[in-house]
Design an enzyme around this catalytic site. Sequence first.
Site, PDB file in Angstrom:
ATOM      1  N   ARG A  40       0.825  -1.208   0.000  1.00  0.00           N
ATOM      2  CA  ARG A  40       0.000   0.000   0.000  1.00  0.00           C
ATOM      3  C   ARG A  40       0.859   1.258   0.000  1.00  0.00           C
ATOM      4  O   ARG A  40       0.546   2.237  -0.687  1.00  0.00           O
ATOM      5  CB  ARG A  40      -0.952  -0.028   1.197  1.00  0.00           C
ATOM      6  CG  ARG A  40      -2.096  -0.995   0.999  1.00  0.00           C
ATOM      7  CD  ARG A  40      -2.919  -1.234   2.247  1.00  0.00           C
ATOM      8  NE  ARG A  40      -4.064  -2.080   1.915  1.00  0.00           N
ATOM      9  CZ  ARG A  40      -4.874  -2.626   2.804  1.00  0.00           C
ATOM     10  NH1 ARG A  40      -4.675  -2.413   4.093  1.00  0.00           N
ATOM     11  NH2 ARG A  40      -5.890  -3.382   2.412  1.00  0.00           N
ATOM     12  N   TYR A  72      -6.071  -1.000  -6.878  1.00  0.00           N
ATOM     13  CA  TYR A  72      -5.518  -2.223  -6.288  1.00  0.00           C
ATOM     14  C   TYR A  72      -4.907  -1.979  -4.910  1.00  0.00           C
ATOM     15  O   TYR A  72      -4.747  -0.853  -4.472  1.00  0.00           O
ATOM     16  CB  TYR A  72      -4.554  -2.939  -7.226  1.00  0.00           C
ATOM     17  CG  TYR A  72      -3.347  -2.265  -7.789  1.00  0.00           C
ATOM     18  CD1 TYR A  72      -2.801  -1.103  -7.282  1.00  0.00           C
ATOM     19  CD2 TYR A  72      -2.709  -2.853  -8.884  1.00  0.00           C
ATOM     20  CE1 TYR A  72      -1.665  -0.537  -7.829  1.00  0.00           C
ATOM     21  CE2 TYR A  72      -1.565  -2.295  -9.446  1.00  0.00           C
ATOM     22  CZ  TYR A  72      -1.055  -1.139  -8.912  1.00  0.00           C
ATOM     23  OH  TYR A  72       0.070  -0.594  -9.458  1.00  0.00           O
ATOM     24  N   GLU A  73      -4.613  -3.088  -4.232  1.00  0.00           N
ATOM     25  CA  GLU A  73      -4.166  -3.092  -2.828  1.00  0.00           C
ATOM     26  C   GLU A  73      -5.202  -2.444  -1.903  1.00  0.00           C
ATOM     27  O   GLU A  73      -4.854  -1.809  -0.909  1.00  0.00           O
ATOM     28  CB  GLU A  73      -2.807  -2.396  -2.675  1.00  0.00           C
ATOM     29  CG  GLU A  73      -1.697  -2.997  -3.501  1.00  0.00           C
ATOM     30  CD  GLU A  73      -1.542  -4.489  -3.295  1.00  0.00           C
ATOM     31  OE1 GLU A  73      -1.919  -4.997  -2.219  1.00  0.00           O
ATOM     32  OE2 GLU A  73      -1.060  -5.175  -4.208  1.00  0.00           O
ATOM     33  N   GLY A  74      -6.460  -2.648  -2.206  1.00  0.00           N
ATOM     34  CA  GLY A  74      -7.549  -2.050  -1.445  1.00  0.00           C
ATOM     35  C   GLY A  74      -7.927  -0.726  -2.073  1.00  0.00           C
ATOM     36  O   GLY A  74      -7.120   0.200  -2.132  1.00  0.00           O
TER      37      GLY A  74
END
Length: 581
Positions: free
Chosen positions: A294, A434-436
Amino acid sequence: MQGYQPPIADYRFLLGEVLGFESAMSELGQETDLDLAMAVLDEAGRFCADILQPISREGDEVGSRIVDGAVVTPPGYSDAYRSFAEGGWAALSASPDHGGQGLPFILQLWFDEMMSAANLSFGLFPGLTRGACEAIAAHASDELKAIWLEPMVTGEWTGAMALTESGAGTDLALLKTKAEPNGDGSFAVTGTKIFISSGDHDFGCNIVHLVLARLPDAPSGVKGISLFLVPKFLPDSEGGFTVRNTMSVGALEKKMGIHAQPTCVMNYDGATGWLVGEPHRGLAAMFTMMNAERLMVGIQGLGIAGGAYQQAVGYARERLQGRSADGARGPVPILEHADVRRMLLQIRAFVESGRALAGWTALQMDRARQHPDASVRAEADAVVALLTPVVKAGFTDFGFESAVHAQQVFGGHGYIREWGMEQFVRDARIAQIYEGTNGVQAMDLVSRKLTLGGGSVVAGFLDMVEADLAAAQAHPHAEQVARQTGAALQILRDTTASLQGADIDAAGSAAVDYLRMFSLVAMGWMWARMAAAAGSGSEQHMAKLAVARYFAERMLPQVDALAKAIGSGPEAVAQLALEAF
């Protein structure tokens, strides 16, 4: 497209005049001084400019492909990765215990920025590997570390993260991939994962996947998820890694951007893997990797903005169109037009404060890992946790907006592929997802991070910012941005208090606006620190003061509007009946 120019002078200004780099290194017992740090950054920048940026455009045009069941990356990518690994860049900030160089993480994060500016698709290969290394180092057994960790740290092998399934996106409780014991300590992993960046490639090395799966006796929900190390190649009888595991690429995702990056549908057909960490505790282990990723994704937003800015400024200097403001000259470079300057200043005000905030955060990460005092390590770790969603979501939101502004500077040419600006926009968009997704990051900030330590972590951070702003106001050239950021900080304090303990609807309706407010105040804090340091009258310092003024007068006032929106409550979001959508 123009060549990429690494922001070396700005790095030196931040390290030497703003962030107290050498003092921080002394506190940690590190021997890295300013000259060494700059030598590393200079060489890293040269690698990005000379090796990575020249292959980015063709990489986007050609993309990664599947040929005879194997992934083929675009021309130049395997050679570039070989140069990357042989140059020692993969091991830059990793622990010497595992083959790393142990250099300060600030150098790693700024190298990531330059890689993202020059070639976002390429930067994902080492970035994902580094995150996988962190998860293995933190959670795997000594036996697994001894086999798998060092070749990944040094870049001999790469890594990938396999979480997502078609029926289980953000809600990992729904995942169905299974892991059956083989009876020899290994497991047979079976299932299909989607959106697996760097899942396969043609670099000629092993690829270590960290795969979330369920054991036969697993409880339902996220408490039943375990993590497994599943490599592309297994060890043979002679100690080499030549035995092909039963995993394959089912397809490559057809994406809006990052075409050179192979985003794979991965099939695991009883693939051999080993448990990482405790059974049913895989999500906690995977979050070690996800949190690292993140931060990396946030830096991607920063890098894209910086790279797009360079192209837009170069074009604005050369493109002749229209007349000067007094009508006396024409055609003039479009850089003379107020709206073009506004767009460029909007980008630059984010990039330079984001770069400073990234550097400050990286120094906290080193404190969390290396400081001799356990209480200082814990405090720094908590602050990094607080800032992680801010960096990830704030930087990628501002990064995408910056790419669009830079494209707009080109006018119609910005929409045409040959100029390269639409690639920046397409590539930047994924970083918000992406990555949340950024909405998930905002909810994490409001619902989890604001309550860390019973609210003491965010309170301590805001107190520190307030003290810095008070000190900056003593410098006449920093007084304006420090004072106006101080007023915005008070709004942030009040809003923070109103959201701590808020119900799910109130938190959900406010979260994205709150994260942007937090980001703006953090950027203002960095601008106050930079303005306080910029007192020599040099060209670089005068430019800093001019951009600081733009930020204070044209960007920071967004905080007032965000506070008004948040203060209206969740009713407007909830009023429309579900069936009316």
